[in-house]
Design a protein around this motif. Structure first.
Motif, short mmCIF file in Angstrom:
data_model
loop_
_atom_site.label_atom_id
_atom_site.label_comp_id
_atom_site.label_asym_id
_atom_site.label_seq_id
_atom_site.Cartn_x
_atom_site.Cartn_y
_atom_site.Cartn_z
N THR A 235 0.96 -1.36 -0.02
CA THR A 235 0.26 0.25 0.00
C THR A 235 0.88 1.07 0.19
OG1 THR A 235 -1.24 -1.21 1.19
CG2 THR A 235 -2.26 1.60 1.05
N HIS B 70 -0.95 11.05 7.56
CA HIS B 70 -1.91 11.45 8.84
C HIS B 70 -2.25 9.65 9.42
CE1 HIS B 70 -3.61 15.36 7.90
NE2 HIS B 70 -3.80 14.92 6.46
N GLY C 103 1.65 0.52 15.29
CA GLY C 103 2.68 -0.62 14.40
C GLY C 103 1.35 -1.40 14.78
N THR D 174 0.27 13.18 11.54
CA THR D 174 -0.94 13.84 12.65
C THR D 174 -0.98 12.59 13.24
OG1 THR D 174 -2.42 13.24 11.06
CG2 THR D 174 -1.27 15.52 10.95
N HIS E 186 -2.64 1.35 19.64
CA HIS E 186 -1.65 0.72 19.42
C HIS E 186 -1.18 1.44 18.71
CE1 HIS E 186 -4.20 0.59 16.07
NE2 HIS E 186 -3.29 0.51 14.82
N LYS F 168 2.11 8.47 21.15
CA LYS F 168 2.61 8.98 19.77
C LYS F 168 2.87 9.30 19.08
CE LYS F 168 -1.47 5.74 18.63
NZ LYS F 168 -3.42 5.45 18.46
N GLN G 190 -11.85 6.85 7.51
CA GLN G 190 -12.61 6.41 8.47
C GLN G 190 -13.15 8.39 9.18
OE1 GLN G 190 -9.22 5.24 11.29
NE2 GLN G 190 -7.71 5.28 9.17
N ALA H 227 -8.60 5.71 2.50
CA ALA H 227 -9.45 5.30 3.26
C ALA H 227 -10.01 6.44 3.65
CB ALA H 227 -9.03 4.29 4.63
N1 LIG Z 1 -6.71 1.59 0.51
C1 LIG Z 1 -5.71 0.82 0.47
O1 LIG Z 1 -5.17 -0.04 -0.19
C2 LIG Z 1 -5.56 0.28 2.06
C3 LIG Z 1 -4.46 -0.34 1.97
C4 LIG Z 1 -4.22 -1.30 3.38
C5 LIG Z 1 -5.15 -0.23 5.03
N2 LIG Z 1 -5.46 1.06 3.93
C6 LIG Z 1 -6.32 1.94 4.80
O2 LIG Z 1 -5.35 2.50 5.78
C7 LIG Z 1 -5.34 2.73 7.51
C8 LIG Z 1 -4.71 2.58 8.41
O3 LIG Z 1 -4.67 0.92 8.52
P1 LIG Z 1 -3.74 0.08 8.87
O4 LIG Z 1 -4.89 -1.39 9.12
O5 LIG Z 1 -2.73 0.62 9.45
O6 LIG Z 1 -4.78 0.16 10.45
P2 LIG Z 1 -4.96 1.48 11.73
O7 LIG Z 1 -3.70 0.63 12.51
O8 LIG Z 1 -5.59 0.80 12.69
O9 LIG Z 1 -4.61 2.77 12.23
C9 LIG Z 1 -6.06 3.75 12.18
C10 LIG Z 1 -5.32 4.94 12.91
O10 LIG Z 1 -5.47 5.74 12.20
C11 LIG Z 1 -5.78 6.82 13.22
N3 LIG Z 1 -6.14 8.51 12.95
C12 LIG Z 1 -7.87 8.06 13.35
N4 LIG Z 1 -8.90 9.12 12.76
C13 LIG Z 1 -7.02 10.41 12.80
C14 LIG Z 1 -7.09 11.64 13.12
N5 LIG Z 1 -8.07 12.27 12.81
N6 LIG Z 1 -5.81 12.25 12.39
C15 LIG Z 1 -4.71 11.49 12.29
N7 LIG Z 1 -5.40 9.45 12.63
C16 LIG Z 1 -6.34 8.67 12.85
C17 LIG Z 1 -5.92 5.85 14.75
O11 LIG Z 1 -4.53 6.45 15.67
P3 LIG Z 1 -4.04 7.95 16.42
O12 LIG Z 1 -4.84 7.02 17.91
O13 LIG Z 1 -3.27 8.48 15.97
O14 LIG Z 1 -5.29 8.69 15.92
C18 LIG Z 1 -5.61 4.29 14.16
O15 LIG Z 1 -4.85 3.81 14.92
C19 LIG Z 1 -7.03 2.72 7.12
O16 LIG Z 1 -8.39 2.97 7.16
C20 LIG Z 1 -7.11 1.29 5.96
O17 LIG Z 1 -8.55 1.22 5.91
C21 LIG Z 1 -6.15 1.35 2.69
#
Ligand SMILES: NC(=O)c1ccc[n+]([C@@H]2O[C@H](COP(=O)([O-])OP(=O)(O)OC[C@H]3O[C@@H](n4cnc5c(N)ncnc54)[C@H](OP(=O)(O)O)[C@@H]3O)[C@@H](O)[C@H]2O)c1
Length: 330
Positions: free
Chosen positions: A131, A151, A324, A175, A322, A181, A245, A243
């Motif tokens: 990704t 972000h 990582g 961010t 979490h 973090k 979110q 994404a």
């Molecule tokens: N398009 C693609 O191909 C693809 C592939 C894989 C993953 N993704 C997406 O990428 C994202 C990350 O995936 P992951 O598996 O690494 O998830 P993850 O570890 O659960 O990370 C999500 C993080 O988003 C942060 N977050 C939430 N609201 C926020 C905000 N307003 N500003 C900054 N950070 C914020 C949270 O951390 P804080 O404590 O910092 O808020 C949370 O830890 C997910 O949304 C997932 O669906 C997309």
């Protein structure tokens, strides 16, 4: 001789938001260019949780079992497999099926275990690296000397992107949502880490870039971040949306796009075809594997759960404490 059955995680009654259960299920069988991997560890990703909620359906033909990445040993190969053999230690990007004792992978999405890396660390690589590499390098064309805003710096994706962007020679701003973090993102190589709950990232980006803005943004929030992201972009800046979110809908100010010649790009990895993923695998193997060998890049592991505790792993993902990757050990 492989058994006819294995243990894997099932979503109860296949209903959204239902509990995860370890059950006995049929052993997958290889065909074509597939290999069967005896899974040692599987990565937990936010898309798994979305799939469990019914928000991210598996592509047609993919396993209904959750799990987009594993590490393990090849135990069977399909008739058209040319690049792998039984006994190979590998990690792989999957279309599904990782939360199980055995999983099928297409040979072009399989990479050798980097030397010296544990099964747990190797399972943390594929989904985030594919990704991040596709968005920063292939679509975003991030150049050395440019500034990137990431972000969600503490996410699996964010902790990967910080390190890869630094290794590409970029200046990194992130961010994230807690003081701890912030410190950990700085420790990983971010030059500036913005605590988005009590700091305005648009203001800070203006200050730290002398009002020039950043060249690239990797965004997983969407919604109300869209116009704020456009405000942060430099002339000819690129926004990579991965994404939503923070929401699917946003009103867009078109003038900054015209005046600054901005580009907005969005993608999901899972629905990309074999050729695209094969080329990504080739580029990642060529560029990132040497960084892994020299310990210039390491996946950040937050926590490890047993396969039976997949539900607890999802709870950990959802409390967003979490930093990582969260991993299931099989
Ligand atoms: N398009 C693609 O191909 C693809 C592939 C894989 C993953 N993704 C997406 O990428 C994202 C990350 O995936 P992951 O598996 O690494 O998830 P993850 O570890 O659960 O990370 C999500 C993080 O988003 C942060 N977050 C939430 N609201 C926020 C905000 N307003 N500003 C900054 N950070 C914020 C949270 O951390 P804080 O404590 O910092 O808020 C949370 O830890 C997910 O949304 C997932 O669906 C997309």
């Amino acid at each position: 001789m492989l058994s006819d059955s294995m243990r894997g995680i099932d979503i109860l009654n296949h209903q959204p938001d239902k509990d995860l259960h370890l059950i006995t299920m049929p052993m997958p069988r290889v065909s074509g260019e597939q290999v069967l991997i005896q899974v040692k560890a599987a990565g937990v990703n936010r898309p798994d949780w979305m799939q469990r909620q019914g928000l991210y359906p598996a592509p047609i033909g993919a396993s209904a079992v959750l799990g987009l990445e594993v590490s393990g040993i090849v135990v069977a190969i399909g008739p058209d497999v040319t690049q792998l053999a039984v006994g190979d230690a590998v990690c792989a990007l999957l279309n599904g099926g990782g939360y199980a004792e055995y999983a099928l992978a297409e040979q072009h999405c399989v990479l050798p275990i980097p030397q010296g890396l544990s099964w747990i660390a190797a399972a943390a690589l594929p989904e985030c690296l594919f990704t991040v590499w596709s968005n920063l390098v292939c679509f975003g064309a991030l150049q050395a000397g440019e500034t990137v805003l990431i972000h969600g710096g503490g996410s699996g994706i964010g902790t990967t992107a910080i390190q890869i962007a630094r290794l590409l020679g970029a200046r990194v701003i992130v961010t994230t949502g807690s003081t701890e973090k912030v410190e950990r993102c700085l420790g990983l190589g971010a030059e500036i880490a913005i605590h988005y709950q009590n700091q305005d990232f648009v203001e800070i980006i203006q200050q730290v870039t002398d009002k020039k803005g950043v060249h690239l943004i990797l965004d997983m929030i969407g919604g109300s971040y869209l116009n704020r992201n456009l405000q942060c972009l430099a002339t000819e800046g690129r926004l990579m949306q991965i994404a939503i979110q923070g929401g699917n809908q946003a009103e867009i100010a078109l003038w900054p796009i015209m005046a600054k010649r901005l580009k907005i790009s969005g993608s999901t990895l899972r629905n990309r075809d074999h050729q695209f993923k094969a080329e990504l695998a080739r580029q990642i193997h060529h560029n990132v594997w040497p960084w892994l060998a020299q310990a210039q890049f390491s996946p950040v592991i937050d926590s490890v759960f047993s396969l039976a505790d997949a539900g607890k792993a999802h709870d950990r993902l959802n409390d967003t404490q979490h930093f990582g990757k969260i991993i299931l050990e099989i």
